[in-house]
Motif scaffolding. Structure first.
Motif, PDB file in Angstrom:
ATOM      1  N   PRO A 207      -7.787   8.427  -8.476  1.00 19.15           N
ATOM      2  CA  PRO A 207      -6.863   8.193  -7.319  1.00 19.15           C
ATOM      3  C   PRO A 207      -5.581   9.252  -7.582  1.00 19.15           C
ATOM      4  O   PRO A 207      -5.220   9.719  -8.477  1.00 19.15           O
ATOM      5  CB  PRO A 207      -6.259   6.911  -7.565  1.00 19.15           C
ATOM      6  N   LYS A 208      -5.293   9.833  -6.390  1.00 19.17           N
ATOM      7  CA  LYS A 208      -4.197  10.778  -6.374  1.00 19.17           C
ATOM      8  C   LYS A 208      -2.726  10.027  -6.223  1.00 19.17           C
ATOM      9  O   LYS A 208      -2.629   8.917  -5.366  1.00 19.17           O
ATOM     10  CB  LYS A 208      -4.021  11.620  -5.082  1.00 19.17           C
ATOM     11  N   TYR A 209      -1.925  10.263  -7.074  1.00 19.07           N
ATOM     12  CA  TYR A 209      -0.408   9.954  -7.000  1.00 19.07           C
ATOM     13  C   TYR A 209       0.326  10.818  -6.599  1.00 19.07           C
ATOM     14  O   TYR A 209       0.495  11.845  -6.990  1.00 19.07           O
ATOM     15  CB  TYR A 209      -0.118   9.312  -8.425  1.00 19.07           C
ATOM     16  N   GLU A 210       0.920  10.568  -5.420  1.00 14.87           N
ATOM     17  CA  GLU A 210       1.817  11.758  -4.662  1.00 14.87           C
ATOM     18  C   GLU A 210       3.377  11.634  -5.409  1.00 14.87           C
ATOM     19  O   GLU A 210       4.126  12.704  -4.911  1.00 14.87           O
ATOM     20  CB  GLU A 210       1.779  11.382  -3.262  1.00 14.87           C
ATOM     21  N   GLY A 211       3.784  10.576  -6.136  1.00 13.47           N
ATOM     22  CA  GLY A 211       5.078  10.910  -6.476  1.00 13.47           C
ATOM     23  C   GLY A 211       5.194  11.733  -7.730  1.00 13.47           C
ATOM     24  O   GLY A 211       4.607  12.491  -7.906  1.00 13.47           O
ATOM     25  N   LYS A 212       6.190  11.369  -8.580  1.00 11.93           N
ATOM     26  CA  LYS A 212       6.352  12.370  -9.547  1.00 11.93           C
ATOM     27  C   LYS A 212       6.137  11.615 -10.831  1.00 11.93           C
ATOM     28  O   LYS A 212       6.644  10.476 -11.181  1.00 11.93           O
ATOM     29  CB  LYS A 212       7.929  12.763  -9.761  1.00 11.93           C
ATOM     30  N   GLY A 213       5.655  12.325 -11.923  1.00 13.85           N
ATOM     31  CA  GLY A 213       5.208  11.685 -13.248  1.00 13.85           C
ATOM     32  C   GLY A 213       4.315  10.420 -13.077  1.00 13.85           C
ATOM     33  O   GLY A 213       3.457  10.718 -12.097  1.00 13.85           O
ATOM     34  N   ARG A 214       4.280   9.618 -13.928  1.00 13.99           N
ATOM     35  CA  ARG A 214       3.308   8.563 -14.027  1.00 13.99           C
ATOM     36  C   ARG A 214       3.410   7.340 -13.418  1.00 13.99           C
ATOM     37  O   ARG A 214       4.817   6.902 -13.097  1.00 13.99           O
ATOM     38  CB  ARG A 214       3.382   8.070 -15.554  1.00 13.99           C
ATOM     39  N   PRO A 215       2.549   6.729 -12.625  1.00 13.65           N
ATOM     40  CA  PRO A 215       2.773   5.829 -11.634  1.00 13.65           C
ATOM     41  C   PRO A 215       3.158   4.361 -12.437  1.00 13.65           C
ATOM     42  O   PRO A 215       2.687   4.278 -13.485  1.00 13.65           O
ATOM     43  CB  PRO A 215       1.568   5.617 -10.962  1.00 13.65           C
ATOM     44  N   THR A 216       4.263   3.650 -11.618  1.00 15.39           N
ATOM     45  CA  THR A 216       4.524   2.443 -12.399  1.00 15.39           C
ATOM     46  C   THR A 216       3.678   1.330 -12.064  1.00 15.39           C
ATOM     47  O   THR A 216       2.507   1.569 -11.429  1.00 15.39           O
ATOM     48  CB  THR A 216       5.824   1.980 -11.589  1.00 15.39           C
ATOM     49  N   LYS A 217       3.732   0.170 -12.675  1.00 17.56           N
ATOM     50  CA  LYS A 217       2.524  -0.861 -12.735  1.00 17.56           C
ATOM     51  C   LYS A 217       2.505  -1.328 -11.210  1.00 17.56           C
ATOM     52  O   LYS A 217       1.286  -1.433 -10.669  1.00 17.56           O
ATOM     53  CB  LYS A 217       2.722  -1.879 -13.382  1.00 17.56           C
ATOM     54  N   ARG A 218       3.737  -1.208 -10.523  1.00 17.18           N
ATOM     55  CA  ARG A 218       3.830  -1.656  -8.995  1.00 17.18           C
ATOM     56  C   ARG A 218       3.105  -0.823  -8.114  1.00 17.18           C
ATOM     57  O   ARG A 218       2.278  -0.992  -7.206  1.00 17.18           O
ATOM     58  CB  ARG A 218       5.171  -1.758  -8.566  1.00 17.18           C
TER      59      ARG A 218
ATOM     60  N   ARG B   3      -0.678  -0.976  -8.417  1.00 20.78           N
ATOM     61  CA  ARG B   3      -1.146  -2.195  -7.863  1.00 20.78           C
ATOM     62  C   ARG B   3      -1.299  -1.865  -6.243  1.00 20.78           C
ATOM     63  O   ARG B   3      -2.299  -2.249  -5.654  1.00 20.78           O
ATOM     64  CB  ARG B   3      -0.224  -3.274  -7.972  1.00 20.78           C
ATOM     65  N   MET B   4      -0.398  -0.999  -5.673  1.00 26.47           N
ATOM     66  CA  MET B   4      -0.458  -0.622  -4.384  1.00 26.47           C
ATOM     67  C   MET B   4      -1.456   0.170  -4.342  1.00 26.47           C
ATOM     68  O   MET B   4      -2.335   0.219  -3.019  1.00 26.47           O
ATOM     69  CB  MET B   4       1.096   0.029  -4.079  1.00 26.47           C
ATOM     70  N   MET B   5      -1.825   1.105  -5.131  1.00 22.88           N
ATOM     71  CA  MET B   5      -3.178   1.981  -4.836  1.00 22.88           C
ATOM     72  C   MET B   5      -4.376   1.335  -4.866  1.00 22.88           C
ATOM     73  O   MET B   5      -5.214   1.585  -4.279  1.00 22.88           O
ATOM     74  CB  MET B   5      -3.051   2.923  -6.103  1.00 22.88           C
ATOM     75  N   ASP B   6      -4.354   0.137  -5.860  1.00 26.26           N
ATOM     76  CA  ASP B   6      -5.543  -0.795  -5.989  1.00 26.26           C
ATOM     77  C   ASP B   6      -5.834  -1.350  -4.644  1.00 26.26           C
ATOM     78  O   ASP B   6      -6.907  -1.587  -3.968  1.00 26.26           O
ATOM     79  CB  ASP B   6      -5.371  -1.722  -7.064  1.00 26.26           C
ATOM     80  N   LEU B   7      -4.872  -1.680  -3.844  1.00 22.67           N
ATOM     81  CA  LEU B   7      -4.969  -2.416  -2.557  1.00 22.67           C
ATOM     82  C   LEU B   7      -5.230  -1.451  -1.333  1.00 22.67           C
ATOM     83  O   LEU B   7      -6.005  -1.926  -0.373  1.00 22.67           O
ATOM     84  CB  LEU B   7      -3.490  -2.874  -2.234  1.00 22.67           C
ATOM     85  N   ILE B   8      -4.818  -0.156  -1.473  1.00 24.47           N
ATOM     86  CA  ILE B   8      -4.919   0.644  -0.487  1.00 24.47           C
ATOM     87  C   ILE B   8      -6.629   1.353  -0.612  1.00 24.47           C
ATOM     88  O   ILE B   8      -7.290   1.376   0.271  1.00 24.47           O
ATOM     89  CB  ILE B   8      -4.490   1.971  -0.773  1.00 24.47           C
ATOM     90  N   GLN B   9      -7.101   1.229  -1.761  1.00 23.75           N
ATOM     91  CA  GLN B   9      -8.613   1.591  -1.935  1.00 23.75           C
ATOM     92  C   GLN B   9      -9.474   0.825  -1.117  1.00 23.75           C
ATOM     93  O   GLN B   9      -9.330  -0.470  -1.230  1.00 23.75           O
ATOM     94  CB  GLN B   9      -9.160   1.911  -3.299  1.00 23.75           C
ATOM     95  N   PRO B  10     -10.725   1.321  -0.695  1.00 25.48           N
ATOM     96  CA  PRO B  10     -11.436   0.270   0.272  1.00 25.48           C
ATOM     97  C   PRO B  10     -12.351  -0.405  -1.020  1.00 25.48           C
ATOM     98  O   PRO B  10     -12.647   0.001  -2.233  1.00 25.48           O
ATOM     99  CB  PRO B  10     -12.411   1.364   0.949  1.00 25.48           C
ATOM    100  N   GLY B  11     -12.598  -1.615  -0.798  1.00 25.34           N
ATOM    101  CA  GLY B  11     -13.363  -2.451  -1.509  1.00 25.34           C
ATOM    102  C   GLY B  11     -12.749  -2.935  -2.843  1.00 25.34           C
ATOM    103  O   GLY B  11     -13.289  -3.752  -3.634  1.00 25.34           O
ATOM    104  N   ALA B  12     -11.335  -2.791  -2.652  1.00 26.10           N
ATOM    105  CA  ALA B  12     -10.492  -3.329  -3.858  1.00 26.10           C
ATOM    106  C   ALA B  12     -10.424  -5.021  -3.982  1.00 26.10           C
ATOM    107  O   ALA B  12     -10.647  -5.447  -5.395  1.00 26.10           O
ATOM    108  CB  ALA B  12      -9.138  -2.696  -3.973  1.00 26.10           C
ATOM    109  N   LEU B  13     -10.539  -5.596  -3.139  1.00 30.54           N
ATOM    110  CA  LEU B  13     -10.504  -6.901  -3.079  1.00 30.54           C
ATOM    111  C   LEU B  13     -11.653  -7.772  -2.567  1.00 30.54           C
ATOM    112  O   LEU B  13     -11.818  -8.982  -2.328  1.00 30.54           O
ATOM    113  CB  LEU B  13      -9.183  -7.730  -2.161  1.00 30.54           C
ATOM    114  N   GLU B  14     -12.825  -7.130  -2.202  1.00 31.31           N
ATOM    115  CA  GLU B  14     -14.076  -7.595  -2.046  1.00 31.31           C
ATOM    116  C   GLU B  14     -14.659  -8.066  -3.087  1.00 31.31           C
ATOM    117  O   GLU B  14     -14.841  -7.749  -4.154  1.00 31.31           O
ATOM    118  CB  GLU B  14     -14.711  -6.569  -1.131  1.00 31.31           C
TER     119      GLU B  14
END
Length: 135
Positions: free
Chosen positions: A110-121, A124-135
């Protein structure tokens, strides 16, 4: 002593494994011979059975080099294993250009558009955006 036309034709021929080594397709002559013996080299569309098969100007070779299938036409038999520019003058490269790849399928990460390492929050948001994450 006069040379016959047959001697001249033989002088313009060279062993297949030796030519592959002199043209710098293989690091050692043994590797080139092993590839030919393994049946991985074609000369004018026919599988080469022996490393000692003679090739000359005009012959077309097809073989795998790494992950690329190389197709080359022999221009001249080599005299020695010289520098790369000298080796490149021995053949004409007929290998087709690689097909362009779609950049979206190159990286599965996954691509992270912010700076540095993504936080835990953020993760979680990236996981929700990805297709099939909650299926």
């Amino acid at each position: 002593m006069k040379k016959s036309p047959q001697d001249t034709a033989e002088a313009e021929k060279i062993r297949l494994d030796k030519w592959l080594w002199q043209a710098r397709f293989f690091k050692t002559r043994g590797l080139a011979a092993g590839t030919v013996k393994g049946g991985h080299v074609r000369v004018n569309g026919n599988r080469a059975a022996k490393a000692a098969q003679t090739v000359g100007a005009g012959d077309v070779l097809t073989f795998a080099q790494g992950r690329v299938i190389r197709v080359v036409r022999i221009i001249a038999p080599g005299i020695r294993r010289g520098p790369a520019p000298e080796a490149q003058a021995l053949y004409d490269d007929l290998t087709p250009a690689p097909e362009p790849t779609d950049e979206t399928f190159v990286s599965a990460n996954p691509k992270y558009e912010g700076k540095g390492r993504p936080t835990k929050r953020d993760r979680r948001m990236m996981d929700l955006i990805q297709p099939g994450a909650l299926e």
